[in-house]
Design an enzyme around this catalytic site. Structure first.
Site, PDB file in Angstrom:
ATOM      1  N   CYS A 168       1.012  -1.156  -0.098  1.00 48.59           N
ATOM      2  CA  CYS A 168      -0.019   0.082  -0.023  1.00 48.59           C
ATOM      3  C   CYS A 168       1.025   1.298  -0.185  1.00 48.59           C
ATOM      4  O   CYS A 168       2.103   1.402   0.551  1.00 48.59           O
ATOM      5  CB  CYS A 168      -0.849   0.003   1.182  1.00 48.59           C
TER       6      CYS A 168
ATOM      7  N   PHE B 292       9.664  -1.020 -18.062  1.00 50.83           N
ATOM      8  CA  PHE B 292       9.808  -2.254 -18.683  1.00 50.83           C
ATOM      9  C   PHE B 292      11.407  -2.372 -19.305  1.00 50.83           C
ATOM     10  O   PHE B 292      11.579  -2.760 -20.567  1.00 50.83           O
ATOM     11  CB  PHE B 292       8.919  -2.209 -20.179  1.00 50.83           C
TER      12      PHE B 292
ATOM     13  N   ARG C 256      15.811  -3.650 -24.025  1.00 50.01           N
ATOM     14  CA  ARG C 256      14.622  -2.701 -24.717  1.00 50.01           C
ATOM     15  C   ARG C 256      14.351  -1.973 -23.127  1.00 50.01           C
ATOM     16  O   ARG C 256      14.549  -2.527 -22.024  1.00 50.01           O
ATOM     17  CB  ARG C 256      13.317  -3.565 -25.154  1.00 50.01           C
TER      18      ARG C 256
END
Length: 283
Positions: free
Chosen positions: A119, A260, A265
């Protein structure tokens, strides 16, 4: 208290089940208490309970207080320590003594209660309160090129010792302009791992963190961007995905957001100018 705990599990593989030993990430509550008020009338009050992986608890408490805007400089802290075993069980309580000059607005702090390990910030009122306490947008000359960025996942993997045993811990690390990792902190909670990391910079007087990026092992939510903004971090890099609110806040904060990240990449979401060869990505 260890980061991992042994257990017995039943593993199914190739049509058979066998009982084998395994390791789990430890999760325990940590209560943060504040000592405050004038020297002749000191008060104590619980502020928050967070579910965390034990270890670097003082850094966690200090990082939490700083990134939540409760304290702003090391001089506001007199001491931070675990309460004695006679007072509590398992060393799960940290008491932070504040300088008598520190004024606390308990009405604003009421949102702090029990915080789960996953949280962060909850509720519009909390978000608005945090936005008003953040500094000016991050600036500076920090840069990382794309080749350097793509070396970071492998570097982080070699430093995640507890994760290697459990698969259940998040990590946060500082990254220098040379692409080398600095301190790494692990925790079952993403925001706890980051608070532990930023607690180092706060205690050493190294905020704002203008000359380093932060690398995290999971996804990026609003609260991680907010904490980095409070600490003046120019670039936040993640192996996972950001949320829409995280991207919006990073854009507002002047923080370069990378998601990502892999060895081949990555995705740039905001302020790509801090990646030296960003013009190649734009083609």
């Amino acid at each position: 208290m260890p980061l991992v705990a042994p257990t017995a599990v039943y593993r199914f593989s190739a049509g058979t089940i066998a009982e084998t030993p395994d390791l789990l990430a430890v999760e325990e509550p940590l209560e943060i208490r504040l000592g405050y008020g004038p020297a002749d009338d000191r008060q104590q009050r619980p502020l928050a309970v967070t579910m965390r992986t034990p270890g670097h608890d003082v850094e966690l408490a200090l990082g939490f207080l700083f990134t939540e805007g409760i304290v702003h400089a090391r001089g506001e802290i007199l001491s931070a320590r675990h309460c004695s075993r006679e007072e509590t069980e398992k060393g799960n309580v940290i008491r932070v003594e504040l300088n008598p000059d520190v004024q606390l607005d308990w009405a604003r702090l009421d949102r702090h209660g029990i915080t789960a390990s996953n949280c962060g910030v909850c509720g519009k009122t909390s978000i608005d309160a945090i936005r008003t306490s953040c500094p000016a947008p991050v600036s500076g000359t920090f840069r990382l090129d794309s080749a350097t960025l793509r070396t970071l996942p492998d570097q982080l993997r070699t430093q995640q010792q507890a994760f290697a045993h459990t698969g259940g811990l998040h990590a946060a690390a500082f990254v220098g302009a040379n692409g080398q990792l600095g301190p790494v902190r692990e925790d079952i909670g993403r925001h706890n791992a980051l608070d532990k990391l930023l607690g180092i910079a706060f205690w050493n007087g190294n905020v704002p963190v203008a000359r380093q990026a932060v690398l995290v092992s999971g996804r990026i939510g609003f609260e991680l961007v907010q904490k980095c903004w409070m600490a003046g971090v120019p670039m936040l890099i993640a192996l996972g995905a950001p949320s829409s609110l995280a991207v919006d806040l990073a854009r507002e904060a002047g923080i370069t957001l990378v998601g990502f990240l892999r060895s081949d990449r990555f995705t740039l979401y905001t302020h790509p100018e801090r990646v030296l060869d960003a013009e190649l990505i734009a083609r």
